[in-house]
Design a protein around this motif. Structure first.
Motif, PDB file in Angstrom:
ATOM      1  N   MET A   1       0.664  -0.988   0.009  1.00 30.54           N
ATOM      2  CA  MET A   1       0.187   0.123   0.087  1.00 30.54           C
ATOM      3  C   MET A   1       0.957   1.127   0.189  1.00 30.54           C
ATOM      4  SD  MET A   1      -3.199   0.944   2.765  1.00 30.54           S
ATOM      5  CE  MET A   1      -3.347   2.501   2.974  1.00 30.54           C
ATOM      6  N   ASP A   2       0.483   2.298  -0.920  1.00 26.98           N
ATOM      7  CA  ASP A   2       1.375   3.407  -0.827  1.00 26.98           C
ATOM      8  C   ASP A   2       1.060   4.207   0.577  1.00 26.98           C
ATOM      9  OD1 ASP A   2       1.660   3.161  -3.481  1.00 26.98           O
ATOM     10  OD2 ASP A   2       0.311   3.972  -4.194  1.00 26.98           O
ATOM     11  N   GLU A   3       2.188   4.860   0.720  1.00 25.53           N
ATOM     12  CA  GLU A   3       2.250   5.703   2.155  1.00 25.53           C
ATOM     13  C   GLU A   3       1.206   7.192   1.790  1.00 25.53           C
ATOM     14  OE1 GLU A   3       5.407   8.284   4.592  1.00 25.53           O
ATOM     15  OE2 GLU A   3       6.052   6.681   3.405  1.00 25.53           O
ATOM     16  N   GLU A   4       0.601   7.300   2.733  1.00 24.40           N
ATOM     17  CA  GLU A   4      -0.275   8.433   2.635  1.00 24.40           C
ATOM     18  C   GLU A   4       0.163   9.606   3.239  1.00 24.40           C
ATOM     19  OE1 GLU A   4      -4.116   7.277   3.455  1.00 24.40           O
ATOM     20  OE2 GLU A   4      -4.434   6.221   1.390  1.00 24.40           O
ATOM     21  N   LYS A   5      -0.174  10.800   2.942  1.00 23.05           N
ATOM     22  CA  LYS A   5       0.205  11.981   3.603  1.00 23.05           C
ATOM     23  C   LYS A   5      -0.936  12.507   4.105  1.00 23.05           C
ATOM     24  CE  LYS A   5       4.886  11.394   3.275  1.00 23.05           C
ATOM     25  NZ  LYS A   5       5.770  11.402   4.413  1.00 23.05           N
ATOM     26  N   GLU A  39      -4.664  14.061  -9.644  1.00 18.35           N
ATOM     27  CA  GLU A  39      -4.189  13.003 -10.530  1.00 18.35           C
ATOM     28  C   GLU A  39      -4.232  13.256 -11.877  1.00 18.35           C
ATOM     29  OE1 GLU A  39      -5.591   9.464  -8.974  1.00 18.35           O
ATOM     30  OE2 GLU A  39      -3.915   8.994  -7.783  1.00 18.35           O
ATOM     31  N   GLN A  47       7.731  14.680 -13.340  1.00 19.37           N
ATOM     32  CA  GLN A  47       7.429  14.649 -11.727  1.00 19.37           C
ATOM     33  C   GLN A  47       8.814  15.515 -11.381  1.00 19.37           C
ATOM     34  OE1 GLN A  47       7.994  10.874 -10.174  1.00 19.37           O
ATOM     35  NE2 GLN A  47       6.298  10.003 -11.350  1.00 19.37           N
TER      36      GLN A  47
END
Length: 52
Positions: A1-5, A39, A47
């Motif tokens: 799972m992607d890290e969330e901020k 997105e 990027q």
């Protein structure tokens, strides 16, 4: 799972209302709608693009 901020963003009421309407139409939460719009807006952008 992607890290969330987690961030806090202050929005004008009118903009929040518009986001909420889009989210409802698209069967998403307001948070998910914001992520989706970001997105889409950033798609195809390098990027490492810096400000001119």
């Amino acid at each position: 799972m992607d890290e969330e901020k987690r961030i806090t963003v202050r929005l004008p009421s009118e903009l929040h209302d518009r986001l909420a309407a889009l989210a409802k139409r698209d069967h998403r939460s307001v948070n998910s709608e914001i992520v989706h719009l970001l997105e889409v807006a950033l798609a195809g952008q390098p990027q490492d693009a810096g400000s001119p």
